[in-house]
Design an enzyme around this catalytic site. Structure first.
Site, PDB file in Angstrom:
ATOM      1  N   HIS A   1       0.079  32.139  13.490  1.00 27.67           N
ATOM      2  CA  HIS A   1       1.418  31.437  14.058  1.00 27.67           C
ATOM      3  C   HIS A   1       2.336  32.590  14.170  1.00 27.67           C
ATOM      4  O   HIS A   1       2.373  33.612  13.254  1.00 27.67           O
ATOM      5  CB  HIS A   1       1.790  30.167  13.414  1.00 27.67           C
ATOM      6  CG  HIS A   1       0.802  29.353  13.170  1.00 27.67           C
ATOM      7  ND1 HIS A   1       0.295  28.585  12.164  1.00 27.67           N
ATOM      8  CD2 HIS A   1       0.376  28.670  14.441  1.00 27.67           C
ATOM      9  CE1 HIS A   1      -0.632  27.538  12.545  1.00 27.67           C
ATOM     10  NE2 HIS A   1      -0.626  27.772  13.862  1.00 27.67           N
TER      11      HIS A   1
ATOM     12  N   ASP B   1       3.948  33.247  10.770  1.00 24.67           N
ATOM     13  CA  ASP B   1       2.896  33.703   9.880  1.00 24.67           C
ATOM     14  C   ASP B   1       3.379  35.196   9.670  1.00 24.67           C
ATOM     15  O   ASP B   1       3.237  35.836   8.720  1.00 24.67           O
ATOM     16  CB  ASP B   1       1.540  33.457  10.030  1.00 24.67           C
ATOM     17  CG  ASP B   1       1.112  32.170  10.089  1.00 24.67           C
ATOM     18  OD1 ASP B   1       1.820  31.360   9.078  1.00 24.67           O
ATOM     19  OD2 ASP B   1       0.432  31.600  10.625  1.00 24.67           O
TER      20      ASP B   1
HETATM   21  C1  3MF Z   1      -4.309  21.457  14.812  1.00 28.23           C
HETATM   22  C2  3MF Z   1      -4.964  23.144  14.883  1.00 28.23           C
HETATM   23  C3  3MF Z   1      -3.926  24.148  14.679  1.00 28.23           C
HETATM   24  C4  3MF Z   1      -4.132  25.307  15.895  1.00 28.23           C
HETATM   25  C5  3MF Z   1      -3.302  26.406  15.379  1.00 28.23           C
HETATM   26  C6  3MF Z   1      -3.500  27.511  16.098  1.00 28.23           C
HETATM   27  C7  3MF Z   1      -2.927  24.272  12.683  1.00 28.23           C
HETATM   28  O1  3MF Z   1      -5.216  20.624  14.901  1.00 28.23           O
HETATM   29  O2  3MF Z   1      -5.940  23.014  15.070  1.00 28.23           O
HETATM   30  O3  3MF Z   1      -3.940  24.433  13.489  1.00 28.23           O
HETATM   31  O4  3MF Z   1      -5.406  25.479  15.446  1.00 28.23           O
HETATM   32  O5  3MF Z   1      -1.971  25.890  15.533  1.00 28.23           O
HETATM   33  O6  3MF Z   1      -3.186  27.237  17.511  1.00 28.23           O
END
Ligand code: 3MF
Ligand code: MG
Length: 345
Positions: free
Chosen positions: A52, A55
């Protein structure tokens, strides 16, 4: 059909090593420092990291000076290089900030929509520094709790406008939509990969807009992940996957790949192989809340092991035998052939 790959690259995101906090209870494991998480990747057999935006760059910087963001991202790139890891993608986190309470691109507030687009551009800056061309959009809050809250047609147009703004901002990036039918919203706009796929062709540069499919998200929509993947592979737009498993139509469980339905996992791997899938195998899986701190990465290595084991099974399938069963319309025989394979025969 494209030729089958000889090897796959495995990735996960730092959120896949987690504290066990859920809506009903606090952390049961200490948050591992980011650097410590990165040290786990290679040990677990993984090659790359999904990020993200916040991150990669501290959340305190994310709304600030673009130069400071780039500087922090450069630092992260050095750490990645030091660990021998690559960055698969960067995803703008448009679901935690006060300005994204009503959604990002589809918020009813003009200034909040502007924030979402600016933040997405910063995610592109970060991606460039981390050496990836892929931006993933999980449209978490682009939807409504009540149908009347937003204009559903204007909302689709706003999502397309946001995608176009990103495509214009950087002429080399690709945008991958990761669709999910619900959670956190009651109803999401563009709830399935098929919805997003239709929209890709209405953007300014369809060749740079593709799809990431997560198994659990397809299952939550009542669809079969391997059919969703096959559909998008046919369009040449399946650029990444998040494999996991899901026990029925509940909250998003992110269970170990293949742990609920082995046959569904088999069909997923079989389709990726036959479709010449060329992206990374992301494992978007969560440890159980009951997992002890010492075991908090087992779900990741187990999921990778499940994928590789299923790959052996898929590769042992005799295509001629399958065709013969099909030609005879002997689906009883074909089913038993597959079940025997799954039972190790
Ligand atoms: C939510 C997800 C997310 C995405 C992530 C990357 C937090 O169900 O799957 O995980 O995978 O944001 O796009
Ligand atoms: Mg995911």
């Amino acid at each position: 059909m494209a030729a089958a790959k000889t090897s796959y690259k495995f990735t996960f995101g730092p959120w896949n090593i987690s504290t066990g906090r859920d809506p009903f209870g606090p952390e049961v494991r200490k948050e591992l420092a980011f650097a410590a998480k990165l040290r786990e990747y290679k040990k677990l057999g993984f090659d790359g990291v999904q990020f993200h935006d916040d991150d990669a760059v501290s959340p305190d910087l994310i709304d600030g000076d673009p130069a400071a963001i780039e500087k922090a991202a450069t630092k992260m790139k050095k750490i990645l290089d030091g660990e021998g890891l690559f960055c698969e993608f960067v995803a703008p986190r448009l679901w935690e900030h006060p300005k994204t309470i009503d959604g990002g691109y589809t918020s009813n507030s003009v200034s909040d929509r502007k924030y979402a687009i600016e933040r997405s551009k910063r995610a592109i800056d970060i991606a460039n520094v981390l050496g990836t061309k892929d931006i993933v959009l999980w449209l978490a809050r682009e939807g409504t709790y009540i149908r009347e809250a937003k204009d559903p047609m204007a909302s689709i147009g706003r999502i397309v406008d946001a995608v176009n703004a990103m495509l214009d901002y950087d002429k080399t990036i690709r945008i991958l939509g990761e669709m999910k039918p619900n959670e956190p919203m009651d109803q999401a706009y563009l709830p399935t990969p098929g919805h997003w796929l239709g929209l890709t062709y209405r953007t300014n540069e369809p060749s740079r807009v593709g799809v990431l499919i997560e198994s659990a998200h397809s299952i939550l929509a009542g669809l079969d992940p391997s059919d969703d993947m096959a559909y998008v592979l046919w369009h040449g737009k399946l650029w990444s996957v998040h494999l996991n498993d899901q026990n029925g139509l509940k909250y998003d469980q992110d269970k170990v790949f293949g742990s609920v339905d082995l046959r569904r996992a088999f069909n997923t791997v079989w389709v990726l192989e036959r479709g010449g899938f060329n992206g990374c195998v992301g494992l978007d899986v969560k440890a159980m809340r009951s997992t002890k701190p010492g075991d908090q990465t087992k779900h990741l290595s187990n999921s990778r092991q499940m994928f590789l084991r299923m790959l052996e099974v898929a590769r042992s399938v005799d295509a001629e035998k399958v065709e013969a069963f099909r030609a005879e319309r002997d689906y009883e025989g074909l089913e038993m052939y597959v079940l025997q394979k799954l039972m190790g025969k």
